[in-house]
Design an enzyme around this catalytic site. Structure first.
Site, mmCIF file in Angstrom:
data_model
loop_
_atom_site.group_PDB
_atom_site.id
_atom_site.type_symbol
_atom_site.label_atom_id
_atom_site.label_comp_id
_atom_site.label_asym_id
_atom_site.label_seq_id
_atom_site.Cartn_x
_atom_site.Cartn_y
_atom_site.Cartn_z
ATOM 1 N N GLN A 37 0.850 -1.182 0.000
ATOM 2 C CA GLN A 37 0.000 0.000 0.000
ATOM 3 C C GLN A 37 0.886 1.233 0.000
ATOM 4 O O GLN A 37 1.577 1.516 0.965
ATOM 5 C CB GLN A 37 -0.910 -0.006 1.227
ATOM 6 N N GLY A 38 0.897 1.917 -1.132
ATOM 7 C CA GLY A 38 1.680 3.139 -1.208
ATOM 8 C C GLY A 38 0.769 4.336 -0.998
ATOM 9 O O GLY A 38 -0.395 4.197 -0.612
ATOM 10 N N ALA A 39 1.309 5.527 -1.259
ATOM 11 C CA ALA A 39 0.508 6.737 -1.124
ATOM 12 C C ALA A 39 -0.543 6.796 -2.229
ATOM 13 O O ALA A 39 -1.623 7.341 -2.057
ATOM 14 C CB ALA A 39 1.405 7.965 -1.187
ATOM 15 N N GLU A 40 -0.208 6.219 -3.381
ATOM 16 C CA GLU A 40 -1.027 6.379 -4.575
ATOM 17 C C GLU A 40 -1.944 5.202 -4.829
ATOM 18 O O GLU A 40 -3.032 5.362 -5.331
ATOM 19 C CB GLU A 40 -0.090 6.473 -5.790
ATOM 20 N N LYS A 48 -3.205 -3.390 -9.772
ATOM 21 C CA LYS A 48 -2.846 -2.123 -9.141
ATOM 22 C C LYS A 48 -4.076 -1.227 -9.153
ATOM 23 O O LYS A 48 -4.592 -0.889 -10.226
ATOM 24 C CB LYS A 48 -1.706 -1.474 -9.917
ATOM 25 N N LEU A 98 -1.579 -2.574 -4.219
ATOM 26 C CA LEU A 98 -1.183 -3.653 -5.123
ATOM 27 C C LEU A 98 -1.684 -4.982 -4.570
ATOM 28 O O LEU A 98 -1.421 -5.329 -3.424
ATOM 29 C CB LEU A 98 0.337 -3.685 -5.271
ATOM 30 N N ASP A 144 11.676 5.948 -9.984
ATOM 31 C CA ASP A 144 11.650 5.480 -8.592
ATOM 32 C C ASP A 144 12.433 4.182 -8.475
ATOM 33 O O ASP A 144 11.922 3.178 -7.981
ATOM 34 C CB ASP A 144 10.194 5.296 -8.145
#
Lengths: 277, 382
Positions: A24-27, A45, A30, A168
Site C-alpha cells: 500500500q503506497g501513497a497512490e 494495481k 497492489l 523510482d
C-alpha cells in the site's frame, strides 16, 4: 451478483478470485490475484479515489497516470494492446519505433486497465525483490552479488536506451526472477532458487513514476535515486554499487559515459537547491 | 525561568514576541512502585522515554503588517522602512504587555533567514542594538525551524510530517537524526507567492492578506477548470500554473469588456474571478496534499502539521484532514496568530537552542537570504 470484494473496483468486486494485498503506497494498492485462469498469477494495481481532491481533477489524474504507466510498459514489452495485430504503430520518422520491445520479458506485461474505475492488471513477476535477495544472500557470495549488480546496471541501461526513465528505482522495485526450469510451466514453484542464491534475471516493476525521456539529466537523476536508495537500504554493500554503474556504462556505450559524468554533477548538487526568498 | 524575546521580519510582517519556558519536569524515570505512573499511562505516551515538554507561556505576541495597495506587491525597500519605523514601538509594547523586566530576559532572538534581505537586516540591526543596550546574548534563528517548533508547541503534535507553506516557502519536512529534513519542496515560486501574485492580477486587496481574500472568493466558486498539475516525486512547481491562470484571467477580463462573458463549456455558467480562485486553490492544494501524503507513506507517519501563512486556509486544512483520516491519522494546524509569521516562534525556537548552549556572536550575526531548514542542528530533540 454478490459483492465479494466491495473494496475493489468493478469487475473485481464480484470476482471469486483471491486478492491478497501486497503493498500500500501513497497512490495505489497492489494485490496479487489471478487473471482469466486460476493458475495465471496477476498483479492488480488499484488507484483508489482520493476524496480530498476535487472529483474532476481526481478523475483526470487517475486517467493520466494509469495510461502513462500502461503506455510505458506496453512500449517496453513490445507486446499487448497497442502494438498488436493490425493496429498502426505510432512511428517517429527520425527514431523509428525506438525502444519498442527493448525490455521484452524484463518488465511486466499489461493485461488490462480501466482508467475510469482506476485499475491496471499486469503480469505477476515471480521471485523476490532484489532487496530481499541481498538480505538473504549467503554472506560469502561476493561474486554472485557482483554479478547481480552488473545485471541491474544492464537492465537500467536497456531501459534508458529505450527512452524511458523509471523515476523510482530502488532495490524493492527490482525483482529477481528465478530462471524458468526447462519445462517452463507457469505458476509452478519449481524454479524457485534456494534463498541464499542470487541467480535469476532482473525484472523492473512499478512504473508509476516513469516518464519517457532521453535527457542525460533525467537518466543521471534516475541513477542517483537508485544509488541513494541502495546506499540507505544496503549500507554494507554500498561499495559494490560501482558494479551497477560499470555495467550501465558498458551497455549504454558512449551515451552511458555522458550520463555517468552527469551523475557526478548530480551527486555534487544532491537534492540541494539554494533557497531564494 | 528562561524568557526570550523574538524579533521577526523576514517578509512584510514585523513580529515581536516574548516567551517563557517553564522549567522542564524531573527527567528521572518514575519508580515502578509509584502509583502515579501506571504502566498503561507510560506505554500510551507517544514517544519513548522522553517526557512531554511542559507547555510554553506566551507573554506577548505582537505583529504589524506592511500592506501595499491592491495590484502591487511589497518591495524590500519599503518593507524594510516599515520594519524600522515600527520595531521600537512594538518592542516597548511587548515588554509592557509581558510585564517582564530587562533582567528577566535571557536572550534576544532574531530571524537570520531565509527571507528578503532588506527587511531581514533592518530587524537584525534592531536585535543587535537591543543585545548591546541590554547586554544580552543574541540568538540567530532559522525562520522555517521557528514555524515548525511553534506549530509543535501549540498543537502538541509529537513527530509529525510538516507542510510548511507560506509566501516564500513550500516544503514538506520530517524530523530525522537531529535535523528537519526536506523531503519535498517547490522547485520555483512558493505556493503563497503564486496566490499573492494571482491576487494582484485580479486586483484583490492585500488587506488583511491576499491569500485570505482569495480564499473568501473561492468559497463562492464551484467550477473546476483545467490547470496544469506539476508534481514531480515529492517536489512541486507552481510557475506554469500561475502563468496559465493569469492567461485565463486575461481572457475573462477581455470577455467582460466586450460584454460577452466567457462561459464554462460544461455548465454554461459565466467564469468569474471566484471560479478562477476556486480552480487555482483546488489545484495547488491538491498538489500539496499529494506530496504530503507521499512523504507520510515514505516515513511511515500519520500525523501532519501545517504551518506558515497559507496554512491558515481552511480549505487546505479540510483537504489535509480528509487525507490524514483516510490514512488513520490526524492533522494539526494553528490559527493566524501562529501560522502567519510572528515573533513568538522566533523567541521559542531561539530559546530552545539557547538552552542547549547556543548563541550567535555579534560578529556572526549577519543575515542570510538563503538558509536551509536542514542546516540547523536540532539538538533539543532526540
Amino acid at each position: 451478483m454478490t459483492q465479494l470484494n466491495p473494496h475493489l473496483p468493478p469487475p473485481f468486486d464480484t470476482s471469486s478470485a483471491e486478492f491478497t494485498l501486497i503493498a500500500q503506497g501513497a497512490e495505489s494498492l497492489l494485490y496479487r490475484t489471478t487473471f482469466l485462469h486460476p493458475n495465471t498469477s496477476a498483479a492488480l494495481k488499484v488507484r483508489p479515489e482520493k476524496k480530498w481532491r476535487h472529483q474532476t481533477l481526481d478523475k483526470r489524474l487517475t486517467r493520466q497516470r494509469i495510461l502513462a504507466e500502461a503506455r510505458v510498459l506496453v512500449k517496453l514489452s513490445g507486446e499487448g494492446i497497442a502494438s498488436g495485430g493490425g493496429g498502426k504503430k505510432v512511428k517517429d520518422p527520425k527514431l523509428g519505433v525506438q525502444g519498442v520491445g527493448a525490455l521484452r520479458g524484463r518488465v511486466p506485461a499489461v493485461w488490462g486497465l480501466d482508467w475510469e474505475k482506476g485499475w491496471l492488471v499486469m503480469e505477476w513477476i515471480e521471485g523476490r525483490t532484489v532487496k530481499q535477495a541481498i538480505y538473504d544472500r549467503d554472506a560469502g557470495d561476493e561474486m554472485g552479488l557482483r554479478a547481480l549488480l552488473g545485471e541491474v546496471g544492464r537492465v537500467v541501461a536497456l531501459l534508458h536506451g529505450a527512452g524511458v526513465v523509471h523515476g523510482d528505482l530502488t532495490s524493492s522495485n527490482l525483482m529477481l526472477r528465478p530462471l524458468k526450469p526447462e519445462t517452463g510451466q507457469e505458476g509452478e514453484e519449481k524454479g524457485v532458487a534456494k534463498p541464499g542464491r542470487l541467480s535469476g534475471e532482473v525484472v523492473l516493476i512499478d512504473f508509476g513514476l516513469a516518464t519517457q525521456s532521453v535527457s542525460d539529466e533525467d537518466r543521471a537523476v534516475d541513477l542517483y535515486v537508485l544509488e541513494r536508495a541502495f546506499g540507505s537500504t544496503h549500507p554494507k554493500e554500498e561499495a559494490l554499487f560501482a558494479e551497477v554503474l560499470a555495467a550501465y556504462g558498458e551497455t549504454l556505450g558512449k551515451s552511458g559515459k555522458v550520463v555517468l559524468r552527469r551523475l557526478e554533477d548530480v551527486r555534487m548538487r544532491g537534492r540541494k537547491k539554494s533557497m531564494l526568498g | 525561568m528562561p524568557i526570550a524575546i523574538g524579533l521577526e521580519g523576514s517578509a512584510n510582517k514585523l513580529g515581536v514576541g516574548i516567551i517563557l519556558h517553564p522549567p522542564t519536569r524531573d527527567l528521572t524515570p518514575p519508580s515502578p512502585h509509584d502509583s502515579a505512573y501506571s504502566d498503561d499511562e507510560r506505554s500510551s505516551q507517544p514517544s519513548k522515554g522522553t517526557p512531554r515538554s511542559p507547555p510554553v507561556q506566551i507573554l506577548a505576541n505582537l505583529r504589524h503588517t506592511f500592506n501595499s495597495p491592491p495590484g502591487t506587491g511589497f518591495l524590500p525597500k519599503d518593507t524594510a522602512a516599515h520594519h524600522r519605523r515600527w520595531v521600537v514601538r512594538l518592542v516597548k509594547q511587548a515588554m509592557a504587555q509581558a510585564h517582564v523586566q530587562l533582567e528577566d530576559i535571557d536572550c534576544i532572538c532574531f530571524t537570520r533567514g531565509p527571507g528578503m534581505g532588506g527587511p531581514l537586516s533592518s530587524v537584525a540591526i534592531a536585535a543587535r542594538t537591543l543585545s548591546q543596550l541590554w547586554d544580552k546574548p543574541l540568538v540567530g534563528v532559522n525562520h522555517c525551524v521557528g514555524h515548525v517548533e511553534m506549530g509543535r508547541a501549540i498543537t502538541g503534535a509529537e513527530n509529525p510530517v510538516v507542510l510548511y507553506v507560506s509566501g516564500g516557502n513550500t516544503q514538506v519536512i520530517a524530523y530525522s537524526a537531529q535535523r528537519y529534513r526536506i523531503f519535498g519542496e517547490a522547485l520555483d515560486v512558493a505556493v503563497g507567492n503564486c496566490l499573492d501574485r494571482f491576487a494582484r492580477v485580479l486586483n484583490i486587496p492585500n488587506d488583511p492578506a491576499p491569500g485570505y481574500n482569495i480564499e473568501q472568493l473561492a468559497k463562492k466558486g464551484g467550477i473546476m477548470l483545467e490547470l496544469p498539475y506539476a508534481v514531480k516525486g515529492m517536489d512541486v512547481s507552481f510557475s506554469g500554473i500561475l502563468a496559465r491562470v493569469e492567461e485565463m484571467a486575461a481572457k475573462m477580463q477581455q470577455a467582460e469588456t466586450k460584454n460577452e462573458p466567457w462561459l464554462d463549456v460544461a455548465t454554461q455558467q459565466p467564469i468569474t474571478p471566484a471560479e478562477l480562485c476556486f480552480t487555482l486553490q483546488e489545484t495547488v492544494f491538491a498538489m500539496l496534499v499529494e506530496i504530503t501524503e507521499r512523504a507520510m507513506a515514505h516515513v511511515g507517519a500519520n500525523q501532519v502539521l501545517i504551518v506558515g501563512g497559507v496554512g491558515c486556509n481552511e480549505r487546505l486544512q479540510e483537504m489535509m484532514g480528509i487525507m490524514a483520516s483516510e490514512r488513520g491519522g490526524s492533522v494539526f494546524a494553528t490559527d493566524e496568530r501562529f501560522c502567519i509569521d510572528n515573533g513568538i516562534m522566533i523567541a521559542h525556537a531561539g530559546l530552545l537552542a539557547y538552552k542547549q548552549g547556543f548563541s550567535t556572536a555579534l560578529s556572526d550575526s549577519g543575515v542570510t537570504q538563503r538558509f536551509r531548514t536542514d542546516e540547523v542542528l536540532i539538538n533539543w530533540r532526540d
